[in-house]
Design an enzyme around this catalytic site. Structure first.
Site, short mmCIF file in Angstrom:
data_model
loop_
_atom_site.label_atom_id
_atom_site.label_comp_id
_atom_site.label_asym_id
_atom_site.label_seq_id
_atom_site.Cartn_x
_atom_site.Cartn_y
_atom_site.Cartn_z
N GLU A 253 0.83 -1.21 0.00
CA GLU A 253 0.00 0.00 0.00
C GLU A 253 0.86 1.26 0.00
OE1 GLU A 253 -3.97 -0.59 2.07
OE2 GLU A 253 -3.19 1.12 3.16
N HIS B 95 7.41 -26.82 1.02
CA HIS B 95 6.69 -27.90 0.36
C HIS B 95 5.54 -27.38 -0.49
CE1 HIS B 95 8.92 -30.83 2.79
NE2 HIS B 95 8.90 -29.86 3.69
N LYS C 89 -13.00 2.80 -1.15
CA LYS C 89 -13.90 3.03 -0.01
C LYS C 89 -15.10 3.86 -0.45
CE LYS C 89 -10.60 2.99 3.84
NZ LYS C 89 -10.06 3.74 4.96
O1 PA5 Z 1 -2.92 2.21 5.86
C1 PA5 Z 1 -4.02 2.72 5.68
O2 PA5 Z 1 -4.17 3.95 5.65
C2 PA5 Z 1 -5.26 1.86 5.51
O3 PA5 Z 1 -4.95 0.51 5.51
C3 PA5 Z 1 -6.23 2.14 6.65
O4 PA5 Z 1 -5.60 1.86 7.87
C4 PA5 Z 1 -7.50 1.31 6.52
O5 PA5 Z 1 -8.10 1.52 5.27
C5 PA5 Z 1 -8.48 1.67 7.63
O6 PA5 Z 1 -8.73 3.04 7.64
P1 PA5 Z 1 -9.35 3.73 8.91
O7 PA5 Z 1 -8.41 3.63 10.03
O8 PA5 Z 1 -9.61 5.14 8.52
O9 PA5 Z 1 -10.63 3.00 9.23
#
Ligand code: PA5
Length: 438
Positions: A281, A302, A409
């Site tokens: 990410e 394996h 989202k």
């Molecule tokens: O790293 C990130 O920003 C995302 O993985 C968020 O943590 C995830 O989408 C959850 O978002 P939030 O904390 O706003 O619910």
């Protein structure tokens, strides 16, 4: 607590892996770029843009009242998505192990999906009267988190007197923060400049972990030790900068588009899942990025090793090895296994894979922990956060945003409000075409 850790990159060097590796000249050739990346990151830190580097010096007394309060509960449910939950799971499992719930007095469950079967199962496993709920969302608006929370809050409202005492919220904004304030929950903030997947050492991870019998002081001590190394501008003394540079050179010059993390201890499986999010990410942007994969040794020898040894030459492997296990068992038989322990076997398997990969020219690095405990896990977490941040600078992308995730989202929310995929994405629907009934 044993705290010694080693970062070994011998098997990325041309002398050991031939043309698939790198030479010191490769590092020298981009020394200006490495220096610029290091300076840029440290400048962002000085400008207060990188809260994840500051939070490791926070005062942990703020969790004391919560820790005391949690003693009244027998179950903990953590609700969140991605960076808001994965880090807590990773530390909990990394310290306590995979089966801890089976024999612990306090059972811990993680609600990290919108799968109705999982949510139902977890609800059926707990007594809500005795359950402390952590609901965590930095934005306060993530659909899956809110959905699971609403379901549980409804049950609590109908079944538990003073139900607000059963809920701890960690949210900066949005619907969740409003509810937490209106209904008077215990509430923690996440500093604005700490991104989701870099937030495990903030209240996001530390609040729930402090109630799970995890030594958060030692976790932070480990992170601080690593911070000292990561601020060193000499790449040969800075493991995060060196590992970022190695991954960058092998990606950029040698086509290593896949990074495999291979822990040889089950307790680090979730660390692999956390790493997978951090690397993917943070760095998968502008057409760039290395695909992270997690394989657990020795079992994945394996299932995956054939591909790593004999498939496309597109991978760099990272081994995570632990010298001393919490428990160990002797094997008694009349063959070559006799009088060896399981830890000797798993570590021999790691050494075997390392040697085989090296001899086949597959570059690999190893991180060797004397013991896996809060202190060494703290070091490992912070090293990977820094390595990811350095890699972002080397790739010239912003490692701290996630525009594509935010788009996803938004689409989910609007679909549930009644809009069509066609309206939202502009794609013409090909519904009912190119489908095979099975
Ligand atoms: O790293 C990130 O920003 C995302 O993985 C968020 O943590 C995830 O989408 C959850 O978002 P939030 O904390 O706003 O619910």
């Amino acid at each position: 607590m044993k705290g010694k850790c080693l970062f070994k990159y011998t098997n990325t060097i041309v002398e050991t892996v031939g043309n698939n590796g790198l030479s010191l000249t490769d590092i020298k050739n981009i020394s200006n770029k490495i220096e610029a990346s290091y300076n840029k990151l440290l400048e962002k830190y000085s400008n207060k843009q990188l809260g994840y580097m500051d939070i490791i010096y926070d005062d942990l007394n703020k969790y004391y009242e919560l820790m005391e309060h949690s003693k009244d509960f027998e179950y903990i449910i953590v609700i969140g998505m991605g960076g808001s939950i994965l880090g807590t799971q990773m530390v909990y499992e990394g310290i306590k192990g995979v089966y801890y719930n089976e024999y612990s007095n306090k059972k811990v469950y993680f609600l990290d999906n919108s799968d109705p079967e999982k949510t139902s199962d977890i609800i059926n496993l707990v007594d809500l009267n005795k359950t402390l709920i952590f609901v965590i969302s930095k934005s306060g608006n993530t659909s899956e988190t809110l959905a699971n929370f609403y379901i549980i809050r409804n049950l609590l409202k109908n079944n538990v007197k003073n139900y607000n005492k059963n809920i701890v919220a960690i949210a900066n904004d949005g619907t969740l923060r409003n509810i937490a304030k209106n209904e008077n929950y215990m509430l923690f903030d996440v500093p604005k400049n700490v991104g989701g997947r870099f937030s495990v050492l903030s209240a996001v991870g530390l609040a729930p972990l402090s109630c799970m019998d995890i030594d958060i002081e030692m976790l932070m001590k480990g992170a601080r030790e690593m911070d000292k190394l990561c601020k060193n501008d000499d790449i040969f003394k800075n493991p995060a900068l060196m590992n970022a540079a190695i991954h960058y050179i092998l990606y950029n010059n040698n086509g290593k588009t896949i990074s495999v993390l291979m822990p040889y201890i089950e307790r680090l499986h979730k660390f692999g899942m956390w790493y997978r999010q951090l690397w993917a990410e943070s760095l998968g942007k502008d057409g760039k990025g290395q695909t992270p994969i997690v394989s657990v040794g020795a079992k994945d020898q394996h299932s995956q090793l054939q591909l790593y040894l004999d498939g496309p030459r597109d991978k760099i492997i990272t081994f995570l090895k632990v010298n001393n296990f919490k428990q160990d068992l002797y094997i008694k038989d009349s063959n070559y296994l006799n009088n060896h322990t399981l830890s000797e076997l798993i570590n021999a398997e790691q050494e075997g894979s390392e040697a085989a990969l090296t001899s086949k020219g597959v570059p690999n690095v190893s991180i060797i922990l004397d013991e896996l405990n809060e202190y060494t896990l703290g070091k490992l977490i912070f090293m990977y956060e820094m390595q990811t941040a350095f890699m972002g600078e080397l790739l010239e992308i912003n490692a701290f945003d996630q525009p594509a995730v935010e788009d996803g989202k938004k689409i989910t929310r609007e679909l549930l409000m009644g809009k069509s995929i066609e309206e939202l994405t502009g794609f013409k629907s090909l519904n009912n075409r190119y489908i095979i009934e099975m």
